[in-house]
Scaffold this motif. Structure first.
Motif: not given
Lengths: 566, 377, 331
Positions: C17-18, C62-63, C282-284
């Motif tokens: 959800d996030d 989820p996975g 949020d991987l760069p």
């Protein structure tokens, strides 16, 4: 974070709402606006208020009005005017008293002329209901139910029906009658409720029985005479009556029945009905243990003699009451407590008890030894015990029952879909509100009159109870009983102007300027909420007074009222 | 384990005695007595009431009444006469009377015909006797009747099927079985298919089951299945298997819903446990993982709840017995109190207390079997 | 020794959800038969997740294993059917988990749980399975094995439980044993015992072992090869000696540098790596370690460096734009 605060807020709001609604105004104690000493009250009809005896008004006796009802046992006004409303009666809680009333009652009890007696009862009723307004009658009872319209039936005004007089349609020999509860007992001297008597009435035969039109006809007896002074009844029994085991029914059996009823060890509830017999009360209360002091004896095998203390003109009605059932002492001794079980029970009626599956059903079958057995067409009667009205109605609609009750909410649908099944039977009695003449505002006669005049009984019957056929009551004597006077002739009708006048007079006497300063307590027992709330509303709206209602469970209700009555 | 059971039972005896004392006391405190209102509904005049109280010994001091009652109960297993049903004893109302007498009476009737109705037994026979003395009602001996194993068997069989306690137990048992048979699988499926439409439908059904009052459900069922469709009998118990269906559904649905939710919640937790991952890592089929590894663990909270639930249901549900006119002891719980039938009140409360003790004990023993971490020391 | 398992470009994501969690980002490596591989990294670097995906035990709502191939014994495990996987799990690849108390079912005996696998994969009957289970327990060093078979997990001590778990894992002679932080929940002395046990068993049975841990000391004592993982990537890979003596990736250097060393005087300050691991949602785009790296340049922020050989030895790979520069500085 935001959602969490919303939940918190919602929780607080809900909690607050619950707390607010829970804090209803408690029953307040009665605001006694008049010092509770007896004083002369100026009334429109000058009737002196006689001083009361010390009634022992306990701390919890704070009611100004209480609801009660009474169903009559036999066809004489004595049963209600005297036995219920006499100032000394344990059945009323109004603390009222009047010497003229007492004298009238004494006179009526001995008056043998029916018309004169009627007049006396009517006068007594007037004093109680009109002059003193000690009770406010609301309506007269009746009984309704469902009966298979293909059956020829008859419901006498007192007691249970006699199935030996009913006729089933061709091809059927079994009648199915629903009982709403297990009969508490079939012991002839102990049974007092309608369910037990529904069955017992078929198994036993009293001296006389009620016909459908309310008159009595000979049953176990053939005829009777009364002595000159009216105290000795000589009853001639029929000679062809036999018990279900073949033994003949003798006068001694009737004597045994009455004596056992009065025996304090039996602890029979209705023994007081026979206290008119000489020596009966003393014997019943244990003041003597010699049964021969009681005024019943068997003159010979078929002649029964009953001696009363004083002449009681209505005593012929008692002859049709179940307190005169005969018994077989030998059977009772033989089986003890189990004598009412099928196989043991011996009765003198048209049916015998063949099956009793406790809490489930009973079955009775025609008694071949009955003296008029050829008149009995219904061979068997089955009594299934179905406690829930809705279930009984479903069974009835399915054709599994011939006689049943119904839940009151179904009444409109029944009247619409199956009106021919709906039966209205007489059940003489009165539903009333008694007023406490010794406490608070209800001590004042004008106030009581105001209360009596401000109830729209018709509206309650039509709109609240949905029973447009029911009769509203202004007096206590029901329509089926000789002496009935009806609204307009006795008591107070719904009349707002008159009510206001009475109220004004009452307020002056009480020293009160605003009716809102008057608060009274109205007590009732569970099951009567709709009527009582309607009365409360009407009193508050029509008179402007405050009414606090107090609801109690039946047993507790009677206990409290009783304790106030000592 | 035997010590554990013994210890529990011994501990509960003082508890039961305390219950009798408290109940006895409460009955005295409650306003109104058994003879305040007669069975006709009318108030009873005080003098007559005095007669009635004396007849049943209620005029004696309270402690004496209590001791008499307890003495009779412990020594003779006699719960006393019913105060509101004259002539009937509480033993008869709860346990249905002496069935062996009925069986023997039938033999007498076969042997002697109508003369048998004037015969009785010198002493009430019990199943432990080998013979009973038959006397005429005047006391004159007639014969000895020998009590066979067949008679004993028949008497016990009748007790199990007809006695009001047993009838209530039957209704309760069927309903509990229904609740478990439907509730547990429902809960498992919901948990495994969490948040799918299956889950939502199952939980909706549970919610309905819990929310709909028994009373209404019962009457609606009668309306639909007995009146409109005519498939099932309207009321009653014991005559046909069809009478079992509606009462079982009425009583069972509430419990089924509760068990389903409980099983679901428990299973949701269990299915995420590490040992489930281990089981899968061993290569076990998913069905085996759920039914063998997950189920046993998720039943632990359900077992906890089962104790009091069975005690409540097997002593008779008042509403179900009321609506379907079933002759169990359920309705006595309420009617005895409104009638102030003291002896019946004590009888019903004692039965309920004993049932509660026994079922909680059974649950604790069951725990020991399910969860080895909890054993009986 | 032949190649036992080859993983190509394994990518695993979790849809929550996030947001989408990039747990494993295109890792590749291989293991030979009989190998001992250590997989190190801090919590959340994807080491456990990648191990679970080898067994296809990732919880599926989820996975999701997005991409990649896992070649094991001639087939791609990510493509075979579920029932095929049932045959692989426990029989060819076995796994031992971190907390033995919660990893064993409390309501069944240890013997029962061991026998389950034996009956399932090896078709043994009760008697045979019992015999074999007793053997296994003895093999892992549990005394009175036969009686202990009927004991429940809560009746074992922590170390014993883990031994039992290992026995369970080995029961069907798997070719690969994956141990996911098996000693993290145990105290140090027991830890040493378990490590010794696994080493001994490996020699005895000739199986490959993958040991996942964040504890560099354990890896040093056990593994021959090491994968260093960070934020779902393998940032350095090679022989234990090479990695420990000449770490090429700044992160590895930081890890090793933060260990207290016996050959330095007490009181020497431990070097810690500044900053926190990145948010996996949020991987760069570039190197995930760039934000914390003292050597980072603009290129590091823009693109993820590939794994390339270092030191000329083909076994030592590192994923860093500046490894040569860093290595040169050291000289």
């Amino acid at each position: 974070m935001k959602t969490r605060t919303w939940y918190l807020l919602a929780g607080v709001v809900v909690l607050a709402a619950m707390l607010i609604t829970a804090c209803q105004p408690q029953v307040q104690t009665v605001v006694v606006t008049v010092p509770p000493e007896i004083k002369e009250v100026e009334v429109t009809v000058p009737v002196p208020v006689t001083p009361e005896e010390e009634e022992g008004l306990g701390a919890q006796c704070t009611y100004n009005a209480y609801r009660m009802g009474w169903v009559m046992d036999y066809a004489d006004a004595n049963n209600i005017v005297n036995e219920v409303f006499h100032p000394d009666s344990p059945f009323q809680y109004t603390f009222w008293d009047d010497q003229t009333f007492r004298d009238l009652v004494d006179q009526a009890l001995v008056e043998t002329d029916a018309a004169a007696r009627e007049a006396l009862w009517q006068q007594a009723e007037q004093i109680l209901v009109t002059d003193y307004a000690a009770v406010v009658p609301i309506f007269h009872y009746d009984r309704t139910g469902l009966v298979n319209p293909d059956i020829e039936y008859e419901f006498p005004p007192f007691g249970a029906p006699h199935f030996m007089k009913w006729r089933l349609p061709e091809g059927r020999d079994t009648l199915r009658v629903r009982l709403g509860t297990e009969p508490p007992t079939l012991d002839v001297n102990l049974a007092t409720d309608t369910t037990s008597h529904m069955v017992l009435n078929q198994l036993m035969e009293p001296l006389y029985r009620y016909k459908g039109d309310g008159t009595i006809e000979p049953a176990g007896a053939e005829s009777y005479e009364v002595s000159e002074d009216g105290t000795v009844y000589t009853i001639h029994l029929r000679q062809d009556a036999t018990w279900s085991d073949g033994e003949p029914v003798l006068a001694q059996h009737y004597v045994d029945g009455i004596l056992r009823l009065l025996n304090p060890e039996t602890a029979a509830e209705y023994s007081y009905v026979m206290w008119y017999i000489s020596g009966a009360e003393a014997y019943n209360l244990g003041e003597t243990d010699d049964p021969s002091t009681v005024g019943v004896r068997a003159v010979d095998d078929y002649t029964l003699e009953i001696t009363l203390d004083k002449p009681q003109a209505f005593f012929d009605s008692i002859l049709a009451f179940f307190t005169t059932y005969p018994i077989r002492l030998d059977v009772i001794e033989q089986y003890g407590d189990a004598w009412t079980e099928p196989g043991n029970f011996v009765g003198n009626g048209p049916y015998v008890l063949t099956e009793w599956a406790h809490e489930d059903h009973l079955t009775i079958e025609k008694n071949p030894n009955y003296h008029d057995a050829d008149q009995v067409t219904i061979e068997r009667v089955e009594f299934p015990i179905i406690v829930e009205d809705a279930t009984a109605l479903a069974a009835y609609e399915r054709g599994e029952l011939d006689v049943s009750g119904y839940p009151s909410e179904e009444l409109p649908r029944i009247l619409e879909e199956m009106p021919e099944h709906f039966v209205r039977m007489p059940r003489p009695g009165t539903y009333y509100i008694g007023l406490n003449t010794a406490l608070g505002a209800t001590q004042n006669l004008n106030f009581r009159k105001a209360l009596a005049s401000s109830i729209d009984k018709r509206a309650i019957l039509d709109a609240v109870l949905n029973m447009p056929w029911r009769v509203e009551a202004c007096g206590v004597i029901p329509p089926e009983i000789p002496g009935y006077q009806g609204c307009g002739k006795v008591g107070y009708q719904f009349d707002l102007d008159a009510a206001q006048q009475y109220l004004q007079a009452a307020m002056e006497e009480l020293g009160v300027t605003d009716p809102g300063e008057i608060t009274i307590q109205l007590w009732f027992n569970r099951g009567n909420e709709d009527v009582i709330e309607a009365v409360e509303e009407q009193w508050e709206t029509n008179l402007g007074i405050n009414v606090n209602v107090v609801n109690m469970e039946w047993g507790a209700y009677l206990e409290v009222l009783d304790s106030c009555n000592d | 384990m035997q010590r554990f059971i013994l210890r529990r039972i011994l501990w509960n005896i003082p508890v039961l005695i305390l219950i009798t004392v408290v109940t006895f006391g409460m009955m005295q405190i409650v306003p109104g007595g058994p003879f305040t209102a007669g069975s006709s509904g009318r108030p009873i005049p005080p003098e007559i009431r005095a007669n009635m109280m004396a007849k049943y010994g209620l005029d004696k001091p309270v402690w004496q009444q209590y001791l008499n009652y307890m003495g009779r109960l412990i020594l003779h297993f006699d719960f006393g006469p019913s105060l509101r049903r004259p002539g009937r004893t509480v033993n008869q109302m709860l346990f249905g009377g002496n069935f062996l007498v009925d069986v023997l009476r039938e033999h007498l009737r076969d042997e002697f015909g109508t003369a048998a109705s004037s015969m009785t037994f010198a002493e009430p026979p019990s199943i432990f006797d080998s013979k009973a003395l038959v006397v005429k009602t005047n006391g004159e001996p007639v014969a000895y009747i020998y009590i066979t194993w067949r008679d004993r068997f028949e008497a016990v069989k009748r007790f199990l099927t007809l006695a009001p306690v047993m009838v209530s137990a039957q209704v309760g048992l069927v309903s509990v079985t229904l609740a478990l048979l439907i509730g547990i699988p429902l809960g498992i499926i919901s948990a495994l298919k969490q948040n799918t439409w299956i889950d939502y439908v199952a939980m909706f059904i549970s919610m309905l089951g819990v929310s709909i009052p028994n009373f209404i459900l019962g009457i609606v069922l009668i309306l639909v299945f007995a009146l409109w469709l005519g498939w099932l009998p309207t009321y009653g118990w014991g005559e046909s298997w069809k009478q079992v269906i509606m009462p079982a559904i009425t009583l069972g649905t509430g419990g089924m819903a509760f068990i389903a939710r409980l099983t679901r919640a428990s299973m949701l937790e269990v299915i995420r446990a590490d040992y489930i991952r281990t089981a899968r890592a061993k290569g076990l089929a998913e069905r085996v993982v759920v039914l063998r590894h997950a189920l046993k663990n998720s039943l632990i909270p359900v077992t906890t709840v089962l104790g009091p639930m069975m005690a409540a249901w097997l002593t008779g549900s008042f509403l179900v017995e009321w609506v379907f006119s079933i002759g169990g002891i359920g309705k006595f719980f309420v009617s005895a109190v409104t009638d102030r039938d003291y002896t019946l009140i004590m009888g019903t409360i004692l039965i309920y207390s004993v049932a509660l003790v026994l079922f909680n004990l059974a649950v604790d023993i069951a725990y020991g079997f399910i969860d080895p971490r909890i054993r009986f020391d | 020794m032949g190649t036992l398992m080859e993983i190509k470009n394994l990518t695993v994501r979790f849809y929550t959800d996030d947001g989408v969690v990039h747990a494993v980002n295109g890792i590749s490596y291989s293991m030979d038969e009989g190998d001992t591989l250590g997989v190190v990294g801090e919590s959340g670097c994807g080491k456990s997740v990648h191990a679970l995906s080898i067994m296809r035990l990732i919880p599926s709502p989820p996975g999701r294993i997005e991409d990649g191939e896992i070649w094991f014994n001639g087939r791609d495990l990510l493509k075979v059917s579920e029932s095929e996987m049932h045959k692989v799990r426990g029989a060819e690849i076995a796994m031992v988990f971190q907390d033995p108390m919660t990893s064993l079912n409390p309501v069944y005996t240890v013997g029962f749980q061991i026998m389950e696998a034996l009956k399932l994969h090896q078709g043994m009957d009760d008697h045979q399975a019992r015999e074999r289970a007793a053997e296994l327990l003895t093999m892992v060093g549990i005394p009175e094995a036969r009686q202990r078979l009927d004991d429940y997990p809560h009746q074992f001590s922590g170390g014993m439980r883990q031994r039992a778990m290992i026995a369970m894992a080995l029961s069907c002679n798997p070719k690969l044993l994956i141990a996911d932080e098996p000693t993290t929940a145990l105290d140090v002395t027991i830890q040493a015992q378990i490590v010794e046990l696994v080493k001994r068993l490996q020699e005895q049975l000739g199986m490959a072992v993958m040991w996942i841990t964040h504890d560099l000391g354990v890896v040093a004592g056990l593994a021959k090869k090491v994968n260093v993982m960070y934020a779902g990537y393998i940032v350095e890979r090679g022989n234990v000696w090479d990695i420990y003596k000449r770490p090429r990736h700044p992160y590895t250097q930081g890890l090793l540098g933060s260990l207290p060393r016996l050959d330095e005087p007490p009181g020497t300050k431990l070097i810690s790596i500044p900053g926190l691991p990145p948010d996996l949602i949020d991987l760069p785009p570039g190197c995930p370690f760039a934000a914390r790296c003292v050597y980072a340049i603009d290129k590091c922020l823009e693109a993820m460096p590939p794994l390339e050989e270092a030191d000329g030895a083909d076994q030592h790979l590192v994923a860093c734009w500046r490894w040569e520069y860093i290595a040169g500085r050291e000289k």
